[in-house]
Design a protein around this motif. Structure first.
Motif, PDB file in Angstrom:
ATOM      1  N   ALA A  50       0.833  -1.202   0.000  1.00  0.00           N
ATOM      2  CA  ALA A  50       0.000   0.000   0.000  1.00  0.00           C
ATOM      3  C   ALA A  50       0.868   1.253   0.000  1.00  0.00           C
ATOM      4  N   PRO A  51       1.395   1.668  -1.161  1.00  0.00           N
ATOM      5  CA  PRO A  51       2.194   2.894  -1.199  1.00  0.00           C
ATOM      6  C   PRO A  51       1.371   4.153  -0.929  1.00  0.00           C
ATOM      7  N   LYS A  52       0.048   4.083  -1.108  1.00  0.00           N
ATOM      8  CA  LYS A  52      -0.839   5.208  -0.798  1.00  0.00           C
ATOM      9  C   LYS A  52      -1.928   4.708   0.166  1.00  0.00           C
ATOM     10  N   PRO A  53      -1.567   4.492   1.413  1.00  0.00           N
ATOM     11  CA  PRO A  53      -2.469   3.775   2.332  1.00  0.00           C
ATOM     12  C   PRO A  53      -3.755   4.503   2.668  1.00  0.00           C
ATOM     13  N   THR A  54      -3.799   5.834   2.559  1.00  0.00           N
ATOM     14  CA  THR A  54      -5.028   6.562   2.884  1.00  0.00           C
ATOM     15  C   THR A  54      -5.789   6.972   1.629  1.00  0.00           C
ATOM     16  N   ALA A  55      -5.386   6.461   0.480  1.00  0.00           N
ATOM     17  CA  ALA A  55      -6.043   6.793  -0.785  1.00  0.00           C
ATOM     18  C   ALA A  55      -6.265   5.539  -1.607  1.00  0.00           C
ATOM     19  N   GLY A  56      -6.811   4.521  -0.959  1.00  0.00           N
ATOM     20  CA  GLY A  56      -7.144   3.290  -1.667  1.00  0.00           C
ATOM     21  C   GLY A  56      -6.010   2.307  -1.814  1.00  0.00           C
ATOM     22  N   GLY A  57      -4.821   2.642  -1.326  1.00  0.00           N
ATOM     23  CA  GLY A  57      -3.689   1.729  -1.385  1.00  0.00           C
ATOM     24  C   GLY A  57      -2.681   2.055  -2.460  1.00  0.00           C
ATOM     25  N   GLY A  58      -3.151   2.467  -3.626  1.00  0.00           N
ATOM     26  CA  GLY A  58      -2.237   2.872  -4.694  1.00  0.00           C
ATOM     27  C   GLY A  58      -1.619   1.744  -5.483  1.00  0.00           C
ATOM     28  N   MET A  59      -2.198   0.547  -5.404  1.00  0.00           N
ATOM     29  CA  MET A  59      -1.653  -0.602  -6.130  1.00  0.00           C
ATOM     30  C   MET A  59      -2.431  -0.851  -7.420  1.00  0.00           C
ATOM     31  N   PRO A  60      -1.777  -1.436  -8.435  1.00  0.00           N
ATOM     32  CA  PRO A  60      -2.499  -1.811  -9.654  1.00  0.00           C
ATOM     33  C   PRO A  60      -3.545  -2.887  -9.354  1.00  0.00           C
ATOM     34  N   ALA A  61      -4.601  -2.904 -10.120  1.00  0.00           N
ATOM     35  CA  ALA A  61      -5.716  -3.828  -9.879  1.00  0.00           C
ATOM     36  C   ALA A  61      -5.425  -5.207 -10.447  1.00  0.00           C
ATOM     37  N   ARG A  62      -4.366  -5.834  -9.937  1.00  0.00           N
ATOM     38  CA  ARG A  62      -4.014  -7.191 -10.363  1.00  0.00           C
ATOM     39  C   ARG A  62      -3.251  -7.879  -9.242  1.00  0.00           C
ATOM     40  N   ASP A  63      -3.150  -9.184  -9.349  1.00  0.00           N
ATOM     41  CA  ASP A  63      -2.406  -9.959  -8.362  1.00  0.00           C
ATOM     42  C   ASP A  63      -0.935  -9.603  -8.395  1.00  0.00           C
ATOM     43  N   ILE A  64      -0.323  -9.599  -7.216  1.00  0.00           N
ATOM     44  CA  ILE A  64       1.110  -9.317  -7.092  1.00  0.00           C
ATOM     45  C   ILE A  64       1.744 -10.447  -6.279  1.00  0.00           C
ATOM     46  N   PRO A  65       2.772 -11.131  -6.835  1.00  0.00           N
ATOM     47  CA  PRO A  65       3.467 -12.145  -6.034  1.00  0.00           C
ATOM     48  C   PRO A  65       4.336 -11.484  -4.957  1.00  0.00           C
TER      49      PRO A  65
END
Length: 577
Positions: A102-117
């Motif tokens: 979660a690089p942007k934890p107070t704004a939805g997390g900020g991660m791409p909408a896909r699985d990450i290993p």
């Protein structure tokens, strides 16, 4: 679901952990995890290249496992581990490892909408020269890219270190510790269990030096008995401590999954909280503010009207969102069913023959507090007359009673949310009107009498109740009937003060005077300081230090021991150390 918890059928016991209805600890902790233990198994391109697991106890240790060349992952960069790492629910052979990308934890997390290993490692040393377990988990967007790894195959009663990797980014290193082996004598693993008892960390009310002190203590365990987050709208005198803004401001409560995720992201980004999570495994349970103040089962906050009031069906959707966000952010061994308003978290952990920790949930299954008072303060007689009330539900009450009756450990700890001891008061003093906090056990007095009679009748050794919620510190003698002070003490209760939440009662002097007149079972009280309670349990005694922070308006502030208490093996009741 029904208010008596009948929707949670009893399950089989596990020799080292008992979770009632969800007791198969070999199952995954969530439907989104995949994990490969490196016992000669091959791994994908993003996994760790390690030698066969030998550990530091081998006569000829293998070469230290190394990370293979890291593979960049689009959308994964520095800051992806901004919420840190954590571990929890230790067993003799395993522990839960947690993180969330979660690089942007107070704004939805900020991660791409896909699985990450996400790769993970467990080692016997902080430098990871002796890696004993490793593998790869999948962080899915449906679970806010959180990761729960139930690591097994570890040795009992020892420290381990763990870390994660996503793409080319390494996480901070955390320390964890397994429980003593089943059946190991009380003298196993040094003959002690050191843990901190914490609760109530209102982000807006101040900073958290208590967590820095806990990190410095390096306990075997941290026990959190609720109010990990608060649901209120932004309102703080500290500019950097204002709450995230919910989707619908003005209601003074969170409602959506995004609301709860952003609020957890804000809390878990705090460096002191992260340090305490890195220092030791945690055992957590919730109280009310993880969902909404003073809720009971599927009934929202008493006194709510207009847009704030929700019928049970609407509140069930809110509770489902709150429970999912809780699971996504906690190192907890639980099975989440997304969209369900139910999540069983009451469970039992055993530490050799020294101690059993019963972890209760007194929110999800409770009946509404009598009187429906917005302030929760009302006539004590309403609690005495609440013969059908329960805080735990019938299934959990039976689970607790059966566990105590079957316990073979020297100490038996019961972690639950609100103060169990009776706390009656008069306003003004001598008025004759006996008042109490009906959201506490005092609103459910027949239930409390059943629980304490069960503690007495179980013959479980050295029972101790661990509580929070009141934002002040207490040491209490517990009796089945508090109105008969001549009857035996059946257990001792320690109520920890808050990490930062404000003390909401009247002055300390008034409470002490009130206790002298009406609550002789109270051995100690202090409400003007924040902090935690530190325990050292040995075969011969339980030693408790009540720790206080000098000033929570400062990010860093001295923490000292205000008073210490001891319970001797075989002698109910605490005495000053």
């Amino acid at each position: 679901m029904t208010s008596d918890g009948a929707g949670a059928p009893a399950g089989q016991n596990h020799p080292t952990t008992d979770r009632g209805a969800v007791s198969d600890t070999s199952r995954k902790t969530g439907p989104h995890r995949r994990s490969l233990l490196l016992g000669g198994l091959g791994l994908g391109a993003t996994a760790l290249a390690v030698a066969a697991c030998g550990g530091s106890d081998s006569a000829t240790p293998p070469a230290a496992p190394q990370l293979r060349a890291a593979t960049p992952v689009p959308g994964v960069a520095e800051g992806v581990f901004g919420l840190g790492v954590a571990s929890g629910d230790p067993l003799p052979d395993g522990v839960i490892l947690w993180t969330r990308l979660a690089p942007k934890p107070t704004a939805g997390g900020g991660m791409p909408a896909r699985d990450i290993p996400v790769d993970w490692q467990v080692a016997t040393d902080a430098g990871f020269r002796s890696v004993v377990r490793a593998g790869t988990a999948t962080a899915q967007p449906a679970f806010a890219h959180s990761v729960h790894v139930d690591v097994r195959g570890l040795q009992p009663g020892r420290d381990y270190y763990y870390r994660f990797r996503a793409g080319t980014v390494l996480s901070p290193v955390g320390r964890t510790r397994t429980a003593a082996a089943p059946g190991a004598g009380p003298e196993a693993a040094g003959g002690s269990l050191a843990f901190a008892l914490v609760s109530c960390q209102d982000f807006q009310n101040g900073y958290w030096p208590a967590f820095d002190a806990i990190a410095a203590d390096r306990p075997d365990l941290v026990v959190h008995v609720g109010d990990y987050i608060y649901e209120y709208d932004p309102d703080s005198k500290f500019p950097d401590r204002r709450h995230t803004t919910p989707q619908t401001p003005g209601l003074d409560q969170l409602q959506t999954l995004a609301d709860y995720r952003n609020r957890y992201g804000q809390y878990k980004a705090d460096p002191a909280l992260q340090a305490a999570h890195r220092a030791a495994p945690w055992v957590v349970t919730w109280d009310d503010h993880e969902v909404e103040n003073n809720y009971a089962n599927l009934v929202d906050e008493p006194g709510d009207t207009g847009a704030k009031h929700q019928d049970p069906a609407t509140f069930a959707r809110q509770r489902a969102a709150a429970y999912q966000a809780y699971y996504e952010h906690m190192p907890i061994r639980a099975t989440l069913h997304p969209g369900s308003p139910d999540l069983q978290i009451y469970r039992r952990l055993t530490f050799g023959s020294l101690a059993t920790l019963n972890v209760m949930d007194t929110r999800q299954y409770r009946t509404p507090a009598p009187g429906n008072f917005a302030s929760a303060i009302g006539p004590a007689a309403l609690g005495a007359d609440d013969t059908t009330g329960t805080m735990a539900g019938a299934a959990q009450e039976k689970w607790l009673q059966d566990g105590l009756a079957g316990s073979r450990t020297r100490w038996n700890l019961i972690a639950q949310q609100t103060m169990m001891a009776q706390l009656d008061g008069q306003l003004p003093p001598g008025s004759g009107q006996m008042l109490t906090n009906l959201d506490q056990n005092d609103g459910y007095r027949p239930y409390r009498a059943r629980v304490l009679a069960g503690v007495r009748d179980s013959k479980a050794l050295n029972p101790i109740v661990l509580s929070g919620d009141l934002h002040c510190a207490w040491v209490n003698d517990l009796r089945v009937d508090f109105d008969r002070p001549d009857t035996p003490v059946v257990a001792t209760e320690f109520v920890c003060t808050s990490i930062s939440s404000a003390f909401f009662l009247v002055s300390d002097e008034f409470v002490r005077d009130n206790n002298t007149r009406l609550n002789p079972h109270v051995r100690y009280f202090r409400g003007d300081r924040r902090g935690y309670t530190r325990f050292q349990v040995t075969p011969t005694e339980c030693h408790a230090d009540l720790r206080i922070v000098a000033d929570i308006s400062q990010r860093h502030s001295p923490v000292s021991t205000d008073t210490s208490w001891v319970i001797e093996d075989g002698h109910p009741g605490a005495r000053p150390a």
